[in-house]
Design an enzyme around this catalytic site. Structure first.
Site, mmCIF file in Angstrom:
data_model
loop_
_atom_site.group_PDB
_atom_site.id
_atom_site.type_symbol
_atom_site.label_atom_id
_atom_site.label_comp_id
_atom_site.label_asym_id
_atom_site.label_seq_id
_atom_site.Cartn_x
_atom_site.Cartn_y
_atom_site.Cartn_z
ATOM 1 N N LEU A 36 82.528 0.417 76.725
ATOM 2 C CA LEU A 36 82.304 -0.982 76.357
ATOM 3 C C LEU A 36 82.404 -1.211 74.857
ATOM 4 O O LEU A 36 82.997 -2.163 74.388
ATOM 5 C CB LEU A 36 80.904 -1.424 76.806
ATOM 6 C CG LEU A 36 80.766 -2.048 78.190
ATOM 7 C CD1 LEU A 36 79.307 -2.341 78.467
ATOM 8 C CD2 LEU A 36 81.584 -3.319 78.304
ATOM 9 N N GLY A 37 81.798 -0.338 74.093
ATOM 10 C CA GLY A 37 81.784 -0.545 72.652
ATOM 11 C C GLY A 37 81.289 0.687 71.926
ATOM 12 O O GLY A 37 80.824 1.656 72.525
ATOM 13 N N GLY A 39 79.307 1.795 68.056
ATOM 14 C CA GLY A 39 78.766 1.483 66.742
ATOM 15 C C GLY A 39 78.653 2.758 65.932
ATOM 16 O O GLY A 39 79.192 3.805 66.294
ATOM 17 N N GLY A 40 77.938 2.660 64.823
ATOM 18 C CA GLY A 40 77.842 3.813 63.942
ATOM 19 C C GLY A 40 77.059 4.962 64.544
ATOM 20 O O GLY A 40 77.285 6.123 64.196
ATOM 21 N N THR A 44 78.587 2.666 74.148
ATOM 22 C CA THR A 44 78.133 2.075 75.392
ATOM 23 C C THR A 44 79.251 2.092 76.427
ATOM 24 O O THR A 44 80.437 1.962 76.092
ATOM 25 C CB THR A 44 77.663 0.621 75.181
ATOM 26 O OG1 THR A 44 78.714 -0.128 74.567
ATOM 27 C CG2 THR A 44 76.431 0.570 74.310
ATOM 28 N N ASP A 161 68.424 -7.793 65.254
ATOM 29 C CA ASP A 161 69.869 -8.012 65.235
ATOM 30 C C ASP A 161 70.255 -9.183 66.126
ATOM 31 O O ASP A 161 71.157 -9.085 66.961
ATOM 32 C CB ASP A 161 70.612 -6.751 65.649
ATOM 33 C CG ASP A 161 72.071 -6.765 65.169
ATOM 34 O OD1 ASP A 161 72.379 -7.574 64.272
ATOM 35 O OD2 ASP A 161 72.880 -5.996 65.688
#
Length: 815
Positions: A36-37, A39-40, A44, A161
């Site tokens: 899905l994605g 980040g740092g 996901t 966030d």
């Protein structure tokens, strides 16, 4: 055949952070579908949940990368933080529109959260067209988001966030769900700096983070700022790059026109709400989501109930709801009770917790003070300060509750930055709620108020100090790293059930960094594990039982001595005056009484000639206890010293102990514990012809104080001599202040760790304060006092150290 990640990950190596692939299976249950994605610090994936419901077997897997370090301390800290924060997330299980956390675990050195999949579209898709929302649409959007955050904040959690991509418009309801509460994601920011574990960067998204969040100091209203930005984007049709800040004030500039964009049409009322949501300084913003909701509902004509503290029933494994359709690579992380310092205080009447909005010590309710709390409850802080100051000067210049509220109102009125502690005190009441005894509560509050005033005096200029605060001319003024100190007062009523309620209320206020209290040992025992589970430091100025330190609780400390010190000093003294036989009267149901009695027996019988005589009427807590009957029985055993160990006013044992003093007269030696160091004992003794055979063990007496300044300053501030409770409460507050000073960014974990350091040391009112590994005070001060005649004292008698045979020898002016 589909491979399991437990096998494939092992072949890759634990230190490598590689992607899961479609077909990988976690825990023989979660089959990866697609990424899905990223980040740092986390990735996901969508997955099928083999044990999920047939209607919705989809879930989301969040894989979190551990810190890249070979240092075992850092990895251990990351593991502990993951477990702790994952458990903390259970507090959100009853909040609306926050999807559930299904599972959490560690595997092959990585951390995994399995979350509910929510069908819907992220809000950033709606805002991407830069379409200007109607006012009614913006208000509905804000109401949707803030109603969720109101619940989240009530559980002591900041999202950190909030942004359009973390807000999902649910397909089924059309309502906004708030996603991405991955608190454990913060473990990826852990690093070592000069041997200390730190967080390397702020968590959040540029454009939606207010100034304090960039400094890693988010508040509840940091989330409100982000929601305000989203509301402005919606009403003005702006992209995040279209915002800018005034160079002088830092305030957001958004309501303007350009050649290609006309001024947005917006009502003054909605504009006022949005501007207050995004003020540069957090003190100028709304302080709670409930406040914003109330103003927004007033725009629509909807009824807005007053904000209430929400309490939710939670299962042991209540799970974090986390959403995720359309999740972007950026991963949010809320911050929990141990690290946040918002500048709010729930202004709720009748909850036995107050920072200025109600009088708790209701022995009297002077009119000026009552008006002060009414103004405080309305957030009219300057007016409240003026009234509290006037009440101090005109109504009661020795009322510690007034002085604490005066301090708190001044901090709010001046928009000063400050840290927050709480103090839990015992206000004894009848069944109808009337106060019958607040002596101990007031004595404890005097010590806390004196320390607080010293800190806040250090914030103001000399000319301002002269006008504002009591004690400005003689108290030592010193701020905490250029910040002030707010004190929240809580009343535990000296009841176990109320102490549990108090503890649960205080741990949920994330700005509180430490608690002074509770007083009686039994009350502290009932609540201490609640503080321990929430990592909130508790420093007791009055609890003496050894039971508190038999089981190690990292958050518990005390400035008083433990039961064994009183037992040692009393046993030694009785033997020194030739007493070889003693009986102990106490409350057998009291932890402090039981531990003291056992310790005294061991110490007294250490001399083979000495023995303990058991009295049939030894139970001081019995309602039918008769002092004369007990004394007659003791007289039949021969020359016997009477040792009195009443509990901390949990039962009627103190009254019965004082009745024993009166019935005894000056026949038998009586040795008593610290609880007898009361004006009521002086009142009883003043009716006796002689009283030379009475001694009491106390941790401290002003005439023997190592710190000579403290009792002198206290006497000036409070208009008379202060007692041990005040001194030890002052010391507990000073210890918390010192622990804050020693941290760059004070947090709950930091408080516990700092107070536990072998080199932690601070000078308090009673001398040097240091703690051992159990939380007991090292080299605890201890003093034996007796009663001498002094005509000018309230009852014609006074407690003085036994080394002074008379009032004159003690330096008292009695003529």
């Amino acid at each position: 055949m589909v491979k399991s990640t437990s096998t494939s990950a092992a072949s890759r190596g634990i230190g490598e952070f590689m992607c899961l692939k479609p077909g990988d299976i976690l825990r023989a249950r979660y089959r990866i579908i697609a990424k899905l994605g990223e980040g740092g610090f986390a990735k996901t994936y969508t997955a099928n949940d083999a044990l999920g419901s047939p209607e919705n077997p989809l879930c989301v897997v969040k894989e979190i990368e551990p810190p890249q370090s070979k240092d075992a301390r850092l990895l251990e800290e990351a593991q502990q933080q993951f477990e702790k924060e994952a458990k903390t997330l259970k507090y959100l299980d009853k909040c609306p529109r926050i999807p559930q956390l299904i599972d959490r675990f560690q595997e092959q050195g990585k951390f995994y959260l399995i979350q509910e999949y929510i069908e819907g579209n992220p809000l950033n898709k709606e805002l991407a067209s830069l379409r200007k929302f109607k006012e009614s649409e913006v208000i509905d959007l804000l109401l949707d988001i803030l109603s969720v955050l109101d619940c989240v904040h009530s559980q002591g959690i900041i999202h950190r966030d909030i942004k359009p991509s973390n807000l999902i418009r649910c397909n089924r309801s059309g309502k906004i769900a708030v996603i991405d509460f991955g608190a454990v994601k913060a473990i990826g920011t852990l690093a070592l700096d000069n041997g200390q574990i730190t967080q390397t960067r702020a968590i959040g998204t540029e454009g939606y983070m207010p100034a304090e969040q960039w400094k890693n100091q988010p508040r509840f209203n940091s989330d409100i700022y982000a929601v305000g930005i989203i509301g402005i984007q919606a009403i003005a049709g702006l992209d995040i790059e279209d915002f800018f800040n005034d160079k002088k004030t830092g305030e957001l500039v958004w309501h303007y026109s350009t050649d290609d964009r006309p001024m947005v049409q917006i009502s003054d009322k909605l504009k006022k709400v949005l501007n207050k949501m995004v003020r540069y300084h957090f003190n100028d913003r709304y302080q709670s989501a409930a406040e914003v909701l109330q103003d927004l509902r007033s725009l629509t004509g909807l009824h807005s109930p007053p904000p209430k503290r929400r309490l939710f029933s939670r299962s042991i494994f209540g799970l974090l709801p986390l959403a995720v359709a359309g999740m972007t690579a950026g991963l949010a992380a809320p911050i929990f009770l141990r690290t946040i310092t918002p500048k709010t205080c729930p202004l709720i009447q009748g909850d036995a917790v107050s920072c200025g909005e109600e009088i708790l010590v209701k022995t009297s309710s002077p009119r000026l003070k009552q008006r002060g709390v009414e103004e405080f409850a309305k957030s009219n802080y300057q007016s409240a300060f003026n009234l509290f100051k006037k009440s101090w000067n005109e109504e009661d210049s020795i009322d510690p509750e007034t002085l604490i509220y005066m301090n708190n109102a001044w901090l709010q009125a001046k928009n000063a930055d400050y840290y927050t502690i709480a103090v839990a005190v015992p206000i004894l009441r009848t069944q109808d709620g009337s106060v019958i005894n607040a002596d101990s509560a007031k004595e404890i509050l005097r010590g806390v108020a004196q320390a607080q005033t010293q800190v806040n005096l250090g914030l103001s200029a000399a000319n301002e100090r002269n006008k504002s605060f009591p004690g400005h001319s003689f108290l030592e003024a010193k701020a905490i790293n250029e910040k002030g100190l707010k004190v929240i007062i809580a009343d535990d009523a000296n009841l176990k059930t109320e102490a549990i309620k108090t503890a649960n209320a205080l741990v949920k206020q994330p700005d509180i960094l430490g608690v002074v209290g509770h007083y009686a040992s039994e009350i502290t025992l009932s609540a201490v594990d609640i503080y321990d589970q929430n990592n909130l430091v508790l420093i007791s100025p009055g609890s003496t039982t050894e039971e508190l330190t038999e089981k190690h609780r990292k958050i518990f400390f005390r400035t008083s001595y433990s039961s064994r010190f009183a037992a040692q000093t009393l046993a030694k003294y009785l033997r020194s005056v030739g007493k070889n036989q003693a009986t102990v009267l106490y409350n057998p149901g009291s932890s402090s009484g039981s531990y003291f009695t056992q310790a005294f027996k061991r110490q007294f019988q250490d001399d083979k000639k000495a023995k303990i005589v058991r009295s049939r009427d030894f139970d001081l807590s019995k309602n039918e206890f008769n002092a004369q009957t007990a004394l007659n029985q003791i007289q039949r055993t021969g020359e016997t010293a009477i040792v009195l160990s009443p509990d901390g006013q949990i039962t009627n044992s103190l009254n019965n102990a004082i009745a024993m003093v009166k019935a005894n007269g000056n026949r038998n030696w009586i040795a008593g514990i610290w609880v007898l160091y009361k004006w009521r004992t002086l009142e009883a003794v003043s009716q006796l012809k002689s009283f030379e055979k009475l001694i009491v063990s106390v941790p401290w007496h002003p005439l023997s104080s190592v710190n000579k300044k403290f009792p002198q300053q206290a006497q000036k501030l409070w208009g008379g001599t202060v007692n041990t409770d005040t001194a030890l409460a002052y010391d507990a507050t000073i210890a918390l202040i010192k622990a804050m000073e020693m941290q760059q960014q004070p947090s709950r974990e930091g408080m516990q760790k700092t107070l536990s350091l072998p080199n932690f040391i601070v000078e308090g009112g009673t001398g040097t304060i240091q703690f051992d590994a159990k939380g007991d005070r090292k080299n605890s001060p201890s003093e034996l006092v007796h009663i001498v005649k002094c005509r000018k004292e309230q009852f014609g008698v006074a407690f003085v150290p036994v080394k002074y045979p008379t009032a004159k020898a003690a330096g008292l002016k009695c003529d």
